[in-house]
Design an enzyme around this catalytic site. Structure first.
Site, PDB file in Angstrom:
ATOM      1  N   ARG A 160     -14.795  12.176   8.717  1.00 32.01           N
ATOM      2  CA  ARG A 160     -13.583  12.752   8.921  1.00 32.01           C
ATOM      3  C   ARG A 160     -13.047  13.913   8.067  1.00 32.01           C
ATOM      4  NH1 ARG A 160      -9.851   8.393   8.397  1.00 32.01           N
ATOM      5  NH2 ARG A 160      -8.219   9.795   8.641  1.00 32.01           N
ATOM      6  N   ASP A 211     -15.187   1.861   7.871  1.00 31.25           N
ATOM      7  CA  ASP A 211     -13.994   2.740   7.501  1.00 31.25           C
ATOM      8  C   ASP A 211     -14.582   4.006   6.390  1.00 31.25           C
ATOM      9  OD1 ASP A 211     -11.496   3.911   7.105  1.00 31.25           O
ATOM     10  OD2 ASP A 211     -11.689   2.923   5.247  1.00 31.25           O
ATOM     11  N   SER A 220      -7.699   3.156   9.304  1.00 34.19           N
ATOM     12  CA  SER A 220      -8.280   3.103   8.180  1.00 34.19           C
ATOM     13  C   SER A 220      -7.561   2.519   6.889  1.00 34.19           C
ATOM     14  CB  SER A 220      -8.603   4.541   7.662  1.00 34.19           C
ATOM     15  OG  SER A 220      -9.055   4.663   6.243  1.00 34.19           O
ATOM     16  N   HIS A 259       0.896  -1.249   0.097  1.00 26.97           N
ATOM     17  CA  HIS A 259      -0.137  -0.092   0.031  1.00 26.97           C
ATOM     18  C   HIS A 259       0.883   1.244   0.103  1.00 26.97           C
ATOM     19  CE1 HIS A 259      -3.468   2.818   1.035  1.00 26.97           C
ATOM     20  NE2 HIS A 259      -2.479   3.187   1.483  1.00 26.97           N
ATOM     21  N   LYS A 295      -8.424  -2.042   5.650  1.00 27.41           N
ATOM     22  CA  LYS A 295      -8.576  -2.408   4.217  1.00 27.41           C
ATOM     23  C   LYS A 295      -7.442  -3.619   3.754  1.00 27.41           C
ATOM     24  CE  LYS A 295      -8.625   1.855   2.500  1.00 27.41           C
ATOM     25  NZ  LYS A 295      -9.389   3.083   3.659  1.00 27.41           N
TER      26      LYS A 295
END
Length: 435
Positions: A168, A161, A183, A82, A187
Site C-alpha cells: 500500500r 498485513d 491492518s 492502540h 494486529k
C-alpha cells in the site's frame, strides 16, 4: 477461485465472500498471488470500499495468517490499547502501568517508531538495561506476576498485513479506510486482546487531518470489533499541537513518570485518565468511567502507579532507580532555547513541523535501520492559548550535534504562531465512539 475475478468483482462494486477473502489473504501470504494483482485489488478497494462484514473477514484472515498470542491463561479481561500515533504521544507509558496498578492485566506488544520520535519500545529503552525482547512464556509469566509487560512485536504476527502494508505504501492506497482499519485491528486481535481501546488522533500532527476522516476510521474499527466479538471503544483526540510538553524519547519517558506521579501536563493527564478509565470499564473492574477515573487518580496520588512502572522496568531487566531518579535517564550535551520574537498569545503550534524537526535532530527514524538518539528532543514551555512576552522561552531543544541542531531550527522556523488575541479553546477529546 481466481484472483482476477475478485479484482473485477471489487472494481465493479461487488461484495467478496468470506471464502474469497480467505483465498486472497492466503494466496498473497504464500506468494501465489503476485504483488501486481494485490495492487489492483487494493486500488479497487480504495475507490469502492468494503462492507463491515468484508472488513471484519479481512481482519480475521490477516490475524490468522501467522502466530496468534493466546492470553487465556491470564486471569480477567485483557484490554489492549492502540494509538494511531502523533507527536509527543507517550500515553502508553502512562496508561499501561496505571491500568495494571488498578488490577487490569496489560499484556502489550508495541512497535518501534517510523517518523517523528520513536515508538513505545524505543522510549522504554531509555531505562538502562530494559529488555524489549522476551520469550512468550517470560512475557505471560510477568503479566501473571506483576500485571503488566510491554514488549516488541513478534516477528511472525500478521505476516499478511506486513506484506499488504508495504505494498500500500508504494501504490498510493495507504488512505483506504477499510485497509487501515483491518491492518490495525488484525494486529490487536492476533495479540490476544479481549477488548480494545483505540486512541484515534486527528490534526496536523496526525495521519488523519480532519475530524470527518478520523470519525470514519474510528467507526470502521469499532464496527470490526463488534463483528468479531471484541468490545471496542474509540477516543478521537487532538493532535494539532504536540501532546504534553516533551517530544523525544527519554524526555517523554521523564514526562510520563511525572504524569504517573500526578505532576504531569494537563492534556496528557486528562487523556491518560480518559483512556485508562474506559479500559477499566472494558475490563469489567468498574461500571462507570467516573468510578474508574477516581480509582486512577488515587493510584497517581498514592505513588502506586509509579511503583508499578518501576516493577515493570525491573522485571524486564532495567534499573528501577531510573524511575525514581529521572536525572539517570539519557541526557543531551547541547541545550538551546527558542524564544518569542513578539508579545502575544500562542495561536498554534505546528505539530507536524515539530515532528519533522525531532527526526532531523535524531529522535525519530525514516527507515527501520536508522539508529535513534534517546537523549535528544524538545521541551515546550508554552502551549496554545498561553500568553508570551518577547524574549521569553517557547521551547528548549536538547541536542547532541550542532549541525543537526541548526537543521532542526530551520524546520521549526514557523512552528509557533503568535497572535495579539487569545485563540478560541480547542477540545482535547472530540468524540467517543462505541458499538
Amino acid at each position: 477461485m481466481r484472483m482476477v475475478d475478485m479484482i473485477a468483482k471489487k472494481r465493479d462494486g461487488g461484495e467478496l465472500t468470506t471464502e474469497e477473502i480467505q483465498f486472497l489473504v492466503d494466496g498473497y501470504t504464500d506468494g501465489t498471488i503476485p504483488d501486481y494483482q494485490m495492487s489492483a485489488w487494493a486500488m479497487a478497494v480504495f475507490f469502492r470500499g468494503m462492507t463491515a462484514r468484508e472488513t471484519a473477514d479481512l481482519t480475521l484472515a490477516m490475524a490468522g495468517s501467522g502466530e496468534q498470542l493466546d492470553l487465556s491463561s491470564l486471569a480477567g479481561i485483557k484490554v489492549d490499547k492502540h494509538s494511531t500515533g502523533g507527536v509527543g504521544d507517550k500515553t502508553t507509558l502512562v496508561v499501561a502501568p496505571l491500568v495494571a496498578a488498578a488490577g487490569i492485566p496489560v499484556a502489550k506488544m508495541s512497535g518501534r517508531g517510523l517518523g517523528y520520535s520513536g515508538g513505545t519500545i524505543d522510549k522504554l529503552e531509555s531505562f538502562s538495561g530494559f529488555q524489549v525482547e522476551r520469550t512468550r512464556e517470560q512475557f505471560l509469566q510477568q503479566v501473571r506476576d506483576i500485571g503488566v509487560s510491554v514488549i516488541g512485536q513478534s516477528g511472525n504476527l500478521t505476516p499478511a498485513d506486513k506484506k499488504l502494508y508495504a505494498l500500500r505504501d508504494v501504490t498510493a492506497t495507504v488512505e483506504a479506510v477499510p485497509l487501515i482499519a483491518s491492518s490495525i485491528m488484525s494486529k490487536k486481535i492476533a495479540a490476544g486482546a479481549d477488548a480494545i481501546l483505540l486512541d484515534v488522533k486527528v490534526g496536523k500532527g496526525a495521519f488523519m487531518k480532519s475530524l470527518e476522516e478520523a470519525e470514519t476510521l474510528a467507526n470502521a474499527m469499532v464496527a470490526i470489533g463488534s463483528q468479531v466479538g471484541r468490545k471496542t471503544v474509540a477516543v478521537i483526540s487532538d493532535m494539532n499541537q504536540p501532546l504534553g510538553f516533551a517530544v523525544g524519547n527519554a524526555l517523554e519517558v521523564k514526562e510520563a513518570v511525572e504524569t504517573l506521579d500526578g505532576r504531569g501536563p494537563k492534556d496528557l493527564t486528562e487523556l491518560a485518565l480518559s483512556i485508562g478509565s474506559r479500559m477499566l470499564v472494558l475490563g469489567g473492574l468498574v461500571s462507570t468511567v467516573e468510578e474508574g477515573r477516581v480509582k486512577l487518580e488515587e493510584l497517581m496520588t498514592s505513588g502506586k502507579a509509579v511503583d508499578k512502572l518501576a516493577e515493570m522496568v525491573e522485571a524486564q531487566g532495567g534499573d528501577k532507580q531510573d524511575v525514581y531518579d529521572l536525572s539517570r535517564l539519557p541526557q543531551a550535551k547541547i541545550i538551546h532555547q527558542v524564544v518569542a520574537e513578539q508579545d502575544g498569545y500562542v495561536e498554534a503550534i505546528d505539530a507536524e513541523a515539530v515532528g519533522h524537526a525531532s527526526v532531523v535532530l535524531g529522535a525519530g527514524r525514516l527507515t527501520k535501520e536508522m539508529p535513534i538518539d534517546l537523549a535528544v528532543g524538545f521541551v515546550l514551555h508554552k502551549k496554545r492559548g498561553d500568553e508570551v512576552r518577547a524574549g521569553e522561552a517557547l521551547m528548549t531543544i536538547h541536542a547532541n550535534d550542532e549541525q543537526l541542531l541548526q537543521s532542526a531550527l530551520e524546520e521549526l522556523r514557523n512552528a509557533f504562531s503568535i497572535s495579539t488575541t487569545i485563540p478560541s479553546a480547542q477540545p482535547l477529546i472530540y468524540k467517543i465512539i462505541e458499538a
